[in-house]
Design a protein around this motif. Sequence first.
Motif, PDB file in Angstrom:
ATOM      1  N   PRO A 145     -13.636  -3.106 -13.121  1.00  0.00           N
ATOM      2  CA  PRO A 145     -13.610  -1.644 -13.283  1.00  0.00           C
ATOM      3  C   PRO A 145     -13.861  -1.202 -14.720  1.00  0.00           C
ATOM      4  CG  PRO A 145     -11.761  -2.390 -11.932  1.00  0.00           C
ATOM      5  CD  PRO A 145     -12.412  -3.621 -12.488  1.00  0.00           C
ATOM      6  N   TYR A 146     -13.514  -2.068 -15.686  1.00  0.00           N
ATOM      7  CA  TYR A 146     -13.678  -1.708 -17.097  1.00  0.00           C
ATOM      8  C   TYR A 146     -14.923  -2.354 -17.711  1.00  0.00           C
ATOM      9  CZ  TYR A 146     -11.012  -6.092 -17.152  1.00  0.00           C
ATOM     10  OH  TYR A 146     -10.564  -7.370 -16.904  1.00  0.00           O
ATOM     11  N   GLU A 147     -15.898  -2.694 -16.854  1.00  0.00           N
ATOM     12  CA  GLU A 147     -17.153  -3.280 -17.333  1.00  0.00           C
ATOM     13  C   GLU A 147     -17.798  -2.378 -18.395  1.00  0.00           C
ATOM     14  OE1 GLU A 147     -21.671  -3.684 -15.599  1.00  0.00           O
ATOM     15  OE2 GLU A 147     -20.045  -4.407 -14.302  1.00  0.00           O
ATOM     16  N   GLY A 148     -18.375  -2.992 -19.413  1.00  0.00           N
ATOM     17  CA  GLY A 148     -19.034  -2.226 -20.455  1.00  0.00           C
ATOM     18  C   GLY A 148     -20.073  -3.062 -21.169  1.00  0.00           C
ATOM     19  N   VAL A 149     -20.832  -2.413 -22.019  1.00  0.00           N
ATOM     20  CA  VAL A 149     -21.859  -3.083 -22.801  1.00  0.00           C
ATOM     21  C   VAL A 149     -21.410  -3.119 -24.260  1.00  0.00           C
ATOM     22  CG1 VAL A 149     -24.258  -3.022 -23.581  1.00  0.00           C
ATOM     23  CG2 VAL A 149     -23.685  -2.358 -21.227  1.00  0.00           C
ATOM     24  N   HIS A 150     -21.367  -4.309 -24.827  1.00  0.00           N
ATOM     25  CA  HIS A 150     -20.988  -4.471 -26.229  1.00  0.00           C
ATOM     26  C   HIS A 150     -22.209  -4.828 -27.058  1.00  0.00           C
ATOM     27  CE1 HIS A 150     -16.391  -5.309 -25.716  1.00  0.00           C
ATOM     28  NE2 HIS A 150     -16.779  -4.164 -25.201  1.00  0.00           N
ATOM     29  N   THR A 151     -22.259  -4.294 -28.259  1.00  0.00           N
ATOM     30  CA  THR A 151     -23.274  -4.670 -29.220  1.00  0.00           C
ATOM     31  C   THR A 151     -22.689  -5.723 -30.149  1.00  0.00           C
ATOM     32  OG1 THR A 151     -24.164  -2.439 -29.107  1.00  0.00           O
ATOM     33  CG2 THR A 151     -24.863  -3.787 -30.972  1.00  0.00           C
ATOM     34  N   VAL A 152     -23.492  -6.731 -30.487  1.00  0.00           N
ATOM     35  CA  VAL A 152     -22.991  -7.834 -31.297  1.00  0.00           C
ATOM     36  C   VAL A 152     -22.374  -7.345 -32.595  1.00  0.00           C
ATOM     37  CG1 VAL A 152     -23.707  -9.853 -32.658  1.00  0.00           C
ATOM     38  CG2 VAL A 152     -24.503  -9.577 -30.295  1.00  0.00           C
ATOM     39  N   VAL A 153     -23.004  -6.353 -33.247  1.00  0.00           N
ATOM     40  CA  VAL A 153     -22.515  -5.928 -34.554  1.00  0.00           C
ATOM     41  C   VAL A 153     -21.096  -5.376 -34.476  1.00  0.00           C
ATOM     42  CG1 VAL A 153     -23.487  -3.578 -34.436  1.00  0.00           C
ATOM     43  CG2 VAL A 153     -23.126  -4.679 -36.661  1.00  0.00           C
ATOM     44  N   THR A 154     -20.787  -4.653 -33.408  1.00  0.00           N
ATOM     45  CA  THR A 154     -19.453  -4.058 -33.285  1.00  0.00           C
ATOM     46  C   THR A 154     -18.384  -5.131 -33.167  1.00  0.00           C
ATOM     47  OG1 THR A 154     -20.432  -2.144 -32.189  1.00  0.00           O
ATOM     48  CG2 THR A 154     -18.057  -2.438 -31.966  1.00  0.00           C
ATOM     49  N   ARG A 155     -18.601  -6.075 -32.270  1.00  0.00           N
ATOM     50  CA  ARG A 155     -17.613  -7.133 -32.071  1.00  0.00           C
ATOM     51  C   ARG A 155     -17.558  -8.076 -33.262  1.00  0.00           C
ATOM     52  NH1 ARG A 155     -16.129  -8.469 -26.755  1.00  0.00           N
ATOM     53  NH2 ARG A 155     -14.828 -10.074 -27.735  1.00  0.00           N
ATOM     54  N   LEU A 156     -18.712  -8.373 -33.840  1.00  0.00           N
ATOM     55  CA  LEU A 156     -18.732  -9.331 -34.943  1.00  0.00           C
ATOM     56  C   LEU A 156     -18.008  -8.766 -36.168  1.00  0.00           C
ATOM     57  CD1 LEU A 156     -19.609 -12.021 -36.120  1.00  0.00           C
ATOM     58  CD2 LEU A 156     -21.816 -10.974 -36.721  1.00  0.00           C
ATOM     59  N   LEU A 157     -18.225  -7.502 -36.487  1.00  0.00           N
ATOM     60  CA  LEU A 157     -17.541  -6.919 -37.637  1.00  0.00           C
ATOM     61  C   LEU A 157     -16.034  -6.906 -37.420  1.00  0.00           C
ATOM     62  CD1 LEU A 157     -19.931  -3.982 -38.582  1.00  0.00           C
ATOM     63  CD2 LEU A 157     -19.402  -5.997 -39.971  1.00  0.00           C
ATOM     64  N   ARG A 158     -15.618  -6.710 -36.215  1.00  0.00           N
ATOM     65  CA  ARG A 158     -14.183  -6.762 -35.910  1.00  0.00           C
ATOM     66  C   ARG A 158     -13.633  -8.155 -36.188  1.00  0.00           C
ATOM     67  NH1 ARG A 158     -10.806  -3.664 -32.656  1.00  0.00           N
ATOM     68  NH2 ARG A 158      -9.078  -4.762 -31.660  1.00  0.00           N
ATOM     69  N   VAL A 159     -14.365  -9.177 -35.741  1.00  0.00           N
ATOM     70  CA  VAL A 159     -13.936 -10.562 -35.986  1.00  0.00           C
ATOM     71  C   VAL A 159     -13.915 -10.859 -37.481  1.00  0.00           C
ATOM     72  CG1 VAL A 159     -14.574 -12.985 -35.687  1.00  0.00           C
ATOM     73  CG2 VAL A 159     -14.673 -11.423 -33.743  1.00  0.00           C
ATOM     74  N   LEU A 160     -14.974 -10.474 -38.186  1.00  0.00           N
ATOM     75  CA  LEU A 160     -15.035 -10.730 -39.627  1.00  0.00           C
ATOM     76  C   LEU A 160     -13.923  -9.993 -40.365  1.00  0.00           C
ATOM     77  CD1 LEU A 160     -18.898 -10.543 -40.228  1.00  0.00           C
ATOM     78  CD2 LEU A 160     -17.462 -12.591 -40.003  1.00  0.00           C
ATOM     79  N   GLY A 161     -13.510  -8.840 -39.825  1.00  0.00           N
ATOM     80  CA  GLY A 161     -12.417  -8.106 -40.434  1.00  0.00           C
ATOM     81  C   GLY A 161     -11.106  -8.865 -40.352  1.00  0.00           C
TER      82      GLY A 161
END
Length: 398
Positions: free
Chosen positions: A170-186
């Motif tokens: 139900p919570y399916e979505g599309v992620h962009t690599v830059v958004t998730r990667l910057l979060r990880v790098l943070g």
Amino acid sequence: MGDGPRYIGGAERRARLALRHRLAPPARVATPEAVADALLALHGSDPATVYLAVGARLADAAGTVPETDRALYTDRSLVRMHGMRHTVFVFPTASTAVVHASTGLAVAARERASLLKDMAKAGAPDAAWLKEVEESALAALARLGQATAAELARQEPRLREQFVYAAGKPYEGVHTVVTRLLRVLGVEGKVVRGRPLGSWTSSQFRWALAPEHAELPVEQAQSELLRHWLRACGPATEADLKWWTGWRVTDVRRALAAIGARAVTLDEGTGYVVEDDVEAVAAPAEPWAALLPALDPTAMGWQGRDWYLAPGLRPHLFDYSGNVGPTVWWDGRVVGSWAQRADGEIVWRLLAEEAGVGALGGEAEAAIGAEAERLGAWLGPTRVKPRFRTPVEKLLSA
């Protein structure tokens, strides 16, 4: 007098809070750095909270915005980064190594593993590809100094790659690599939030490379973090410490033993202070008022809050996720809420019955009114709306 742990009641805890959290007027300080050092961490999930929390504690609040901008973006003596409980805070830059090693490493490992797992499920490129893109992005950030996610993606187009998250759910979505990667790098301590795109209330940030810091042993860092926090917020229970740090209880107990923390008796049970902080602390000479922002580090400082925030206030002052809204304080207790209306007026409401304190009287109302005027004066034309809205704040601001 017995030989057991000393009892510290609610009145003394409120006296410590007034002085150590720089809320009583005589305890206010001159710079944002002094505020951050006193509190260790300023909640940064809502950008405005940082400035509002600083302004409430400065002797001269008129310089809140330029001085906080200077500390964050010119001198870099304060830094906005991920910390405890995977939350964004503003810390003294000198504390970044301690925060990173004590709380960031474990969260970072989980975040990277989660990203790689989600990418693999979506049939996206593998870890080697992600590492190559990451190194390219960090090199671009070093060249640019600061950049938004979109600006970085123009330098490294692979950051625009998308993948489907939780396909079929139900919570399916599309992620962009830059958004998730910057979060990880943070959370890995490689990048931090830079200057916002708009004013100080904007939540659209540029990114910058994190300041260099030594890599500390985890146990040493946990001991240092706990010592600093207990100096600001002690006494506190194990439950408070576990909640605030996000650590396992075994980590909390090991750090308490390492710093030689002293046990004291609280109304909630056993609490802890640093070894040389057992003596009684006198209350400020005069009662005091404060208007603190949503997510203020004092209001959110402990898991057990009944000694300063009555249970009857919770439905009015918290959102559904447990985020506290703007609060009105009188002499160490939360007694109401405040908001800013569209015309800039600062309005407030006492919730004395819910707070269990009865009628406060003219002295309290005059002092709270003066704090509202003080806040409105330095805000000037700026309009502030909390990122996390609460029932009473919505009513007041309407």
